[in-house]
Design a protein around this motif. Sequence first.
Motif, short mmCIF file in Angstrom:
data_model
loop_
_atom_site.label_atom_id
_atom_site.label_comp_id
_atom_site.label_asym_id
_atom_site.label_seq_id
_atom_site.Cartn_x
_atom_site.Cartn_y
_atom_site.Cartn_z
N LEU A 11 0.83 -1.21 0.00
CA LEU A 11 0.00 0.00 0.00
C LEU A 11 0.87 1.26 0.00
O LEU A 11 1.77 1.42 0.80
CB LEU A 11 -0.89 0.00 1.24
CG LEU A 11 -1.94 1.09 1.32
CD1 LEU A 11 -2.98 0.89 0.21
CD2 LEU A 11 -2.63 1.07 2.67
N LEU A 12 0.55 2.13 -0.95
CA LEU A 12 1.33 3.37 -1.06
C LEU A 12 0.70 4.44 -0.19
O LEU A 12 -0.41 4.85 -0.44
CB LEU A 12 1.36 3.82 -2.52
CG LEU A 12 1.97 2.81 -3.50
CD1 LEU A 12 1.88 3.35 -4.91
CD2 LEU A 12 3.39 2.51 -3.13
N THR A 13 1.44 4.85 0.83
CA THR A 13 0.87 5.83 1.76
C THR A 13 1.65 7.14 1.80
O THR A 13 1.25 8.06 2.50
CB THR A 13 0.85 5.24 3.18
OG1 THR A 13 2.18 4.87 3.56
CG2 THR A 13 -0.06 4.04 3.26
N SER A 14 2.73 7.21 1.05
CA SER A 14 3.56 8.41 1.18
C SER A 14 3.57 9.29 -0.06
O SER A 14 4.20 10.33 -0.07
CB SER A 14 5.00 7.99 1.50
OG SER A 14 5.53 7.18 0.47
N THR A 15 2.87 8.86 -1.14
CA THR A 15 2.87 9.67 -2.36
C THR A 15 2.04 10.93 -2.16
O THR A 15 0.95 10.87 -1.62
CB THR A 15 2.31 8.86 -3.54
OG1 THR A 15 3.02 7.64 -3.62
CG2 THR A 15 2.46 9.62 -4.84
N ALA A 16 2.52 12.05 -2.65
CA ALA A 16 1.79 13.31 -2.44
C ALA A 16 0.46 13.28 -3.16
O ALA A 16 0.35 12.81 -4.28
CB ALA A 16 2.63 14.47 -2.97
N THR A 106 3.62 10.77 -11.99
CA THR A 106 3.25 11.62 -10.86
C THR A 106 1.76 11.48 -10.50
O THR A 106 1.19 12.35 -9.86
CB THR A 106 3.57 13.09 -11.15
OG1 THR A 106 2.92 13.50 -12.36
CG2 THR A 106 5.08 13.29 -11.31
N ALA A 107 1.14 10.41 -10.92
CA ALA A 107 -0.27 10.19 -10.57
C ALA A 107 -0.42 10.14 -9.05
O ALA A 107 0.46 9.64 -8.34
CB ALA A 107 -0.77 8.88 -11.18
N PRO A 108 -1.52 10.67 -8.50
CA PRO A 108 -1.72 10.72 -7.05
C PRO A 108 -2.15 9.35 -6.50
O PRO A 108 -3.31 8.96 -6.62
CB PRO A 108 -2.83 11.76 -6.89
CG PRO A 108 -3.62 11.65 -8.15
CD PRO A 108 -2.63 11.32 -9.23
N LEU A 109 -1.22 8.63 -5.89
CA LEU A 109 -1.48 7.25 -5.50
C LEU A 109 -1.56 7.00 -4.00
O LEU A 109 -1.62 5.85 -3.56
CB LEU A 109 -0.38 6.34 -6.09
CG LEU A 109 -0.29 6.35 -7.62
CD1 LEU A 109 0.87 5.48 -8.09
CD2 LEU A 109 -1.59 5.90 -8.25
N ALA A 262 -6.21 15.02 -19.66
CA ALA A 262 -6.36 13.59 -19.39
C ALA A 262 -5.82 13.26 -18.00
O ALA A 262 -6.39 12.43 -17.27
CB ALA A 262 -5.63 12.78 -20.45
N LYS A 263 -4.73 13.90 -17.61
CA LYS A 263 -4.19 13.70 -16.26
C LYS A 263 -5.20 14.13 -15.20
O LYS A 263 -5.35 13.46 -14.17
CB LYS A 263 -2.89 14.50 -16.08
CG LYS A 263 -1.67 13.95 -16.80
CD LYS A 263 -0.47 14.84 -16.53
CE LYS A 263 0.79 14.35 -17.21
NZ LYS A 263 1.94 15.26 -16.93
N VAL A 264 -5.88 15.24 -15.45
CA VAL A 264 -6.87 15.72 -14.49
C VAL A 264 -7.97 14.67 -14.31
O VAL A 264 -8.42 14.40 -13.19
CB VAL A 264 -7.48 17.06 -14.95
CG1 VAL A 264 -8.64 17.47 -14.05
CG2 VAL A 264 -6.42 18.16 -14.96
N PHE A 265 -8.39 14.05 -15.41
CA PHE A 265 -9.43 13.02 -15.33
C PHE A 265 -8.93 11.82 -14.54
O PHE A 265 -9.65 11.27 -13.69
CB PHE A 265 -9.87 12.59 -16.73
CG PHE A 265 -11.03 11.65 -16.73
CD1 PHE A 265 -12.33 12.12 -16.65
CD2 PHE A 265 -10.83 10.28 -16.79
CE1 PHE A 265 -13.42 11.25 -16.63
CE2 PHE A 265 -11.89 9.39 -16.77
CZ PHE A 265 -13.19 9.88 -16.69
N VAL A 266 -7.71 11.38 -14.79
CA VAL A 266 -7.14 10.25 -14.04
C VAL A 266 -7.03 10.59 -12.56
O VAL A 266 -7.39 9.79 -11.69
CB VAL A 266 -5.77 9.84 -14.62
CG1 VAL A 266 -5.08 8.83 -13.70
CG2 VAL A 266 -5.93 9.27 -16.02
N ASP A 267 -6.53 11.79 -12.26
CA ASP A 267 -6.43 12.23 -10.86
C ASP A 267 -7.79 12.14 -10.17
O ASP A 267 -7.90 11.68 -9.04
CB ASP A 267 -5.93 13.68 -10.79
CG ASP A 267 -4.47 13.84 -11.20
OD1 ASP A 267 -3.84 12.83 -11.54
OD2 ASP A 267 -3.99 14.99 -11.18
#
Length: 329
Positions: A11-16, A106-109, A262-267
């Motif tokens: 689980l990724l918990t540190s990505t901004a 840089t996707a928000p994960l 497209a990035k905004v939609f993925v975010d």
Amino acid sequence: MTILRRLALGLLTSTALATGALAQAGGTITVYTSQPSDQMAAVVEAFNKDHPEITVEVFRTGTTELMSKLQAEFAAGSSPADVMLIADAVAMTQLKNDGRLYAYDTAPLAGIPAAVVDPDHTFFGTKLITTGIVYNTTLVKQAPTSWADLEKPEIAAQTIMPSPLYSGAAVIHVGTMVQQPEFGWPYYEALAKNGAVAGQGNGTVLEAVARGEKAYGIIIEYMAMNAKAKGSPVDFVFPKEGVSSITQPVAILKDSDNIEAAKVFVDWELGRAAQEQSAAQGYFPILEGVAQPAGYPDPASLKILSADPAKMLAADKETKETFSDLFGG
């Protein structure tokens, strides 16, 4: 293996949370999707409440037809698609292997399980969808409990399933089942021999069972659960041997002419607003802290059937041909 063990792994918990698309993104994006049209309309409406500066055009059909359209467009030189949102990680993997997807590093994960994220960040799971058994509560007095129940001649003769020739979810389910030592192709051979039939997508299955044309069906859970909640005479079973699972990944096409929008939609798809909407639409969400839909079991109580996506992709043509030989299409 439980969903929590499988999906929480790494689980990724540190990505901004706030990395990703630029604030000035705007214009139009085209989303190719297999998500039902009414749900997708609600997705676009909710997205535009947060991002009115971006116009979203949607082309919706079954995953197999969608991929055929996309491949034809590639062969012709280009596709209008910017974003893919499909219920088929195998098809998404093929697009990745063909060099068609954009690596969004840089996707928000934060809060997204690593198990639903492509290691190269070309596609990202947006929800958890499992496949089990729907049955007509008027016709069936004793609910099935297992996949093995469907092999019985009197049950198989009243069973319908989606076809991998049309449905991405069916591609994953059949591909998963044939990798299980206790099932494999002999399971489908028994179903065919005893009279089970294939429709097209999951919607075809639900309609047949709800109308009483068939008593049992193999289907993705949210369609059956949503129909039940609306008063349809159906109920759903998570078979005791386990369920196959898909994550409806989202991805950006590398040749998109509007990467930033497209990035905004993925975010947005990976964020809380979309995840809460997914739960309201009847999906298991994948974002940590968002509750599953009312009436759904605790994800930790479910067993997920393991499957190797690479083997599934390598066997995709053979799988579809074998299924067609057994059930037509």
